[in-house]
Design an enzyme around this catalytic site. Structure first.
Site, PDB file in Angstrom:
ATOM      1  N   ASN A 105       0.787  -1.222   0.000  1.00 50.17           N
ATOM      2  CA  ASN A 105       0.000   0.000   0.000  1.00 50.17           C
ATOM      3  C   ASN A 105       0.824   1.280   0.000  1.00 50.17           C
ATOM      4  O   ASN A 105       0.438   2.278  -0.587  1.00 50.17           O
ATOM      5  CB  ASN A 105      -0.921  -0.001   1.229  1.00 50.17           C
ATOM      6  CG  ASN A 105      -1.807   1.214   1.288  1.00 50.17           C
ATOM      7  OD1 ASN A 105      -2.664   1.389   0.430  1.00 50.17           O
ATOM      8  ND2 ASN A 105      -1.586   2.081   2.258  1.00 50.17           N
ATOM      9  N   HIS A 106       1.984   1.237   0.671  1.00 48.29           N
ATOM     10  CA  HIS A 106       2.743   2.474   0.873  1.00 48.29           C
ATOM     11  C   HIS A 106       4.235   2.178   0.930  1.00 48.29           C
ATOM     12  O   HIS A 106       4.637   1.026   1.109  1.00 48.29           O
ATOM     13  CB  HIS A 106       2.300   3.152   2.175  1.00 48.29           C
ATOM     14  CG  HIS A 106       2.225   2.189   3.327  1.00 48.29           C
ATOM     15  ND1 HIS A 106       1.057   1.539   3.668  1.00 48.29           N
ATOM     16  CD2 HIS A 106       3.151   1.729   4.191  1.00 48.29           C
ATOM     17  CE1 HIS A 106       1.282   0.730   4.700  1.00 48.29           C
ATOM     18  NE2 HIS A 106       2.547   0.818   5.036  1.00 48.29           N
ATOM     19  N   GLN A 171       4.597   7.526   5.579  1.00 46.89           N
ATOM     20  CA  GLN A 171       4.290   6.358   4.749  1.00 46.89           C
ATOM     21  C   GLN A 171       3.330   6.734   3.611  1.00 46.89           C
ATOM     22  O   GLN A 171       2.156   6.388   3.637  1.00 46.89           O
ATOM     23  CB  GLN A 171       3.641   5.265   5.613  1.00 46.89           C
ATOM     24  CG  GLN A 171       4.602   4.634   6.618  1.00 46.89           C
ATOM     25  CD  GLN A 171       3.865   3.821   7.668  1.00 46.89           C
ATOM     26  OE1 GLN A 171       3.066   4.360   8.430  1.00 46.89           O
ATOM     27  NE2 GLN A 171       4.117   2.530   7.719  1.00 46.89           N
ATOM     28  N   ASP A 173       1.100   6.733   0.417  1.00 51.11           N
ATOM     29  CA  ASP A 173       0.458   5.637  -0.316  1.00 51.11           C
ATOM     30  C   ASP A 173       0.893   5.632  -1.773  1.00 51.11           C
ATOM     31  O   ASP A 173       0.930   6.683  -2.432  1.00 51.11           O
ATOM     32  CB  ASP A 173      -1.070   5.803  -0.291  1.00 51.11           C
ATOM     33  CG  ASP A 173      -1.695   5.166   0.931  1.00 51.11           C
ATOM     34  OD1 ASP A 173      -1.058   5.184   1.998  1.00 51.11           O
ATOM     35  OD2 ASP A 173      -2.826   4.661   0.814  1.00 51.11           O
ATOM     36  N   ARG A 201       2.595 -12.434   3.751  1.00 50.12           N
ATOM     37  CA  ARG A 201       1.516 -11.844   4.535  1.00 50.12           C
ATOM     38  C   ARG A 201       1.367 -10.445   3.935  1.00 50.12           C
ATOM     39  O   ARG A 201       2.306  -9.632   3.985  1.00 50.12           O
ATOM     40  CB  ARG A 201       1.906 -11.807   6.012  1.00 50.12           C
ATOM     41  CG  ARG A 201       0.893 -11.124   6.941  1.00 50.12           C
ATOM     42  CD  ARG A 201       1.287  -9.689   7.174  1.00 50.12           C
ATOM     43  NE  ARG A 201       0.567  -9.083   8.283  1.00 50.12           N
ATOM     44  CZ  ARG A 201       0.528  -7.777   8.498  1.00 50.12           C
ATOM     45  NH1 ARG A 201       1.166  -6.949   7.687  1.00 50.12           N
ATOM     46  NH2 ARG A 201      -0.120  -7.296   9.524  1.00 50.12           N
ATOM     47  N   ASP A 203       0.272  -6.839   3.643  1.00 50.64           N
ATOM     48  CA  ASP A 203      -0.080  -5.804   4.616  1.00 50.64           C
ATOM     49  C   ASP A 203      -1.132  -4.843   4.073  1.00 50.64           C
ATOM     50  O   ASP A 203      -1.087  -4.458   2.902  1.00 50.64           O
ATOM     51  CB  ASP A 203       1.207  -5.014   4.935  1.00 50.64           C
ATOM     52  CG  ASP A 203       1.016  -3.949   5.990  1.00 50.64           C
ATOM     53  OD1 ASP A 203       0.779  -4.313   7.145  1.00 50.64           O
ATOM     54  OD2 ASP A 203       1.118  -2.743   5.651  1.00 50.64           O
ATOM     55  N   LEU A 208      -5.632  -0.082  -1.247  1.00 52.26           N
ATOM     56  CA  LEU A 208      -4.758   0.161  -2.408  1.00 52.26           C
ATOM     57  C   LEU A 208      -5.263   1.267  -3.333  1.00 52.26           C
ATOM     58  O   LEU A 208      -4.475   2.020  -3.882  1.00 52.26           O
ATOM     59  CB  LEU A 208      -4.572  -1.134  -3.216  1.00 52.26           C
ATOM     60  CG  LEU A 208      -3.980  -2.338  -2.473  1.00 52.26           C
ATOM     61  CD1 LEU A 208      -3.699  -3.481  -3.452  1.00 52.26           C
ATOM     62  CD2 LEU A 208      -2.698  -1.969  -1.733  1.00 52.26           C
ATOM     63  N   GLU A 245      -3.948  -9.242   5.145  1.00 56.13           N
ATOM     64  CA  GLU A 245      -4.253  -8.493   6.354  1.00 56.13           C
ATOM     65  C   GLU A 245      -5.286  -7.441   6.013  1.00 56.13           C
ATOM     66  O   GLU A 245      -4.978  -6.377   5.482  1.00 56.13           O
ATOM     67  CB  GLU A 245      -2.999  -7.797   6.911  1.00 56.13           C
ATOM     68  CG  GLU A 245      -3.232  -7.254   8.296  1.00 56.13           C
ATOM     69  CD  GLU A 245      -2.891  -5.787   8.512  1.00 56.13           C
ATOM     70  OE1 GLU A 245      -3.016  -5.324   9.645  1.00 56.13           O
ATOM     71  OE2 GLU A 245      -2.516  -5.100   7.539  1.00 56.13           O
TER      72      GLU A 245
HETATM   73  C1  NOJ Z   1      -0.412  -3.254   9.574  1.00 56.11           C
HETATM   74  C2  NOJ Z   1       0.800  -3.681  10.350  1.00 56.11           C
HETATM   75  O1  NOJ Z   1       0.495  -4.849  11.078  1.00 56.11           O
HETATM   76  C3  NOJ Z   1       1.176  -2.533  11.242  1.00 56.11           C
HETATM   77  O2  NOJ Z   1       2.192  -2.903  12.147  1.00 56.11           O
HETATM   78  C4  NOJ Z   1       1.581  -1.346  10.400  1.00 56.11           C
HETATM   79  O3  NOJ Z   1       1.813  -0.238  11.229  1.00 56.11           O
HETATM   80  C5  NOJ Z   1       0.493  -0.994   9.374  1.00 56.11           C
HETATM   81  N1  NOJ Z   1      -0.063  -2.134   8.719  1.00 56.11           N
HETATM   82  C6  NOJ Z   1       1.042  -0.082   8.307  1.00 56.11           C
HETATM   83  O4  NOJ Z   1       1.888  -0.793   7.446  1.00 56.11           O
END
Ligand code: NOJ
Length: 553
Positions: A105-106, A171, A173, A201, A203, A208, A245
């Site tokens: 995403n970023h 961060q 995007d 995994r 994130d 997006l 996630e």
């Molecule tokens: C989810 C991650 O588990 C978390 O630790 C993080 O700060 C955010 N996404 C941003 O990437």
């Protein structure tokens, strides 16, 4: 050697490891890849199947590595790409799979793409990120890091526009409407897959794309892109997985599996796995109130998923216990119950570890894990929770639940040879959870330790694949302190019964199909009284649990 089964993840046990906190091989006070490699025997002994590594890339670490400055390398604190290859080879040699975090995403604001992008409006990289003249676009998108960020837009003085970010302002995007970005991220994925890892995994996947008038989560464009990512894995890397996630309600999670919502025989074509976020806080609530209702309600509202998919269930991870997927009333209640000290709260959650959340009560920790290891889904253990590590609410952000692993009672806890004052984060050193009291060496020497309870759950689960593959019917009984559900395959049936309360209970469970059967507890290797009538009556001590094989002879 690795098992060949392409559906290995259906019944795998995952272990989430934070490289920085696991084991330091070079005495700089920071864990690293060779350190982690040196502990693979331990993970093999515990019995897990797959290690999930938190981000390991060069990063200014403003979000502990989820702010990536270079997708092609390893953070110098952690070692080299060669060290990574060694870790994967050594893990595979022990039958352990490895997945890593994929942050789509970023990037970090220190990533060269963003450094270029912010130089001017006509920089060729401008369109790699989401820029706007106004901060009024996408107003329906919620802010996730509510404690630190006032807006999802940050003004960039030199280039005179705002840039979009769902997490910290550091961060930015990526802009997935730019096909070059969409392609580049797939190249990055292939680069790591080519090193032989077993998947990712993924994130923060709901965010997006952005569209005006929408909350900018779970958009159709996002699903289309994720399907494209899955197709790459299926075509070029069979037997590897994407674990998504997406902190969402179960019905909003369902599309992330793809396939056909009305027919689970149709294979999923998006994520192989997704975390079941909402059940997690409900387990904690249920244990505090001695009431299974909320677990039953959320599981009732959890749709079926394609047969080739799996949920991932967890009690704790490296973030706060997120309370995003509960009502405002329940959030307040959970804060009252589990985070009486304001320092325990972060954003919409609670930054504490499993053992302190459960009052370090072995009975509660065991029953929580008995649920974790028997719910539909593949369980994830967060490093340190298998020995009941504590947390440190004085530390910044979520670092309090990411402290160095406690291997021994020696100074440095077996984590590092460095002076503990130079550790990247202080060891837990209090009277209850300190490394002298809570450590791997002591627990491995004590057959009654939590480590062996966890090892036993893992081993027992593995000998009963019904827990990975079976259907699950939750049974509502009059006594709300009882959580009971029936797992079934064509060959076997297993009844899970848990007492969520600190009082003895007598459960009355309707089991019309099993009259005449003698339940056999596969955890304690004992037979219970036979089921002589439709309603089976079972007495349980506080927090007692059974995994009962209902085998008809
Ligand atoms: C989810 C991650 O588990 C978390 O630790 C993080 O700060 C955010 N996404 C941003 O990437």
């Amino acid at each position: 050697m690795l098992t060949k089964d392409p559906l290995w993840y259906k019944n795998a046990i995952f272990y989430e490891a934070h490289i920085r906190s696991f084991c330091d091989s070079n005495g700089d006070g920071k864990g690293d890849l060779p350190g982690l490699t040196s502990k693979l025997d331990y993970l093999q002994e515990l019995g897990v199947d797959c290690i999930w590594l938190l981000p390991m890339f060069p990063s200014p670490l403003k979000d502990d590595g989820y702010d990536i400055a270079d997708y092609d390398n390893i953070h110098p604190d952690y070692g080299t790409v060669e060290d990574f290859r060694t870790l994967v080879a050594e893990a595979h040699a022990r039958g352990l799979r490895v997945i890593t975090d994929l942050v789509l995403n970023h990037t970090s604001d220190e990533h060269p793409w963003f450094v270029e992008s912010r130089k001017s409006k006509d920089n060729p990289y401008r369109d790699y990120y989401v820029w706007s003249d106004t901060d009024q676009k996408y107003k329906e998108a919620r802010i996730i890091f509510v404690d630190t960020e006032a807006s999802n837009w940050t003004y960039d003085e030199p280039s005179g526009q705002y840039y979009w970010h769902r997490f910290y302002a550091s961060q930015p995007d990526l802009n997935y409407d730019n096909p070059v970005v969409a392609d580049k991220m797939i190249e990055i994925l292939k680069y790591w897959m080519d090193m032989g890892i077993d998947g990712f995994r993924a994130d923060a996947v709901p965010y997006l794309f952005e569209r005006e008038g929408a909350n900018c989560e779970n958009l159709p464009e996002t699903h289309a892109y994720l399907k494209r990512v899955r197709a790459v894995l299926d075509a070029d890397y069979p037997g590897t997985i994407l674990l998504g996630e997406a902190n969402q309600w179960p019905w909003d999670l369902r599309p992330y599996f793809g396939g056909d919502p009305d027919d689970s025989a149709v294979p999923g074509d998006e994520f192989h796995m997704a975390f079941h976020f909402p059940v997690m806080p409900r387990i904690f609530k249920a244990l505090k109130l001695g009431d299974s209702t909320d677990i039953l309600d959320i599981m009732d509202r959890t749709p079926s998923i394609p047969d080739n998919s799996q949920w991932c269930v967890f009690l704790r991870n490296h973030d706060e216990v997120t309370l995003e997927m509960v009502t405002e009333e329940d959030r307040q209640l959970m804060w009252q119950l589990y985070a009486p000290d304001k320092r325990m709260r972060l954003n919409l959650g609670i930054r504490r570890r499993l053992a302190p959340l459960l009052d370090n009560d072995r009975r509660k920790i065991a029953v929580a894990n008995a649920i974790l290891f028997s719910l539909p889904g593949a369980p994830i253990i967060y490093y340190g929770d298998e020995i009941g590590m504590g947390d440190n609410i004085q530390l910044f952000d979520r670092n309090g639940v990411r402290t160095p692993m406690q291997w021994t009672a020696e100074p440095g806890a077996g984590f590092s040879e460095a002076d503990p004052a130079d550790f990247w984060a202080p060891l837990i050193d209090d009277d209850i959870y300190g490394y002298r009291q809570v450590n791997v060496a002591a627990q491995m020497a004590d057959p009654n330790s939590l480590f062996y309870t966890m090892k036993h759950f893992i081993a027992t689960r593995k000998t009963h694949p019904i827990l990975g593959w079976g259907s699950c019917d939750f049974i509502r009984v009059a006594d709300k302190a009882i959580l009971t559900y029936l797992r079934r395959t064509n060959e076997a049936q297993m009844l899970i019964v848990c007492n969520l309360s600190d009082q003895p209970q007598t459960a009355t469970i309707p089991l019309p199909d099993f009259v005449g059967v003698t339940p056999y507890d596969v955890l304690s290797d004992t037979s219970l009284d036979s089921i002589v009538q439709t309603d089976y009556s079972l007495s349980l001590t506080p927090y007692q649990y059974h995994w009962l094989s209902l085998f008809r002879t």
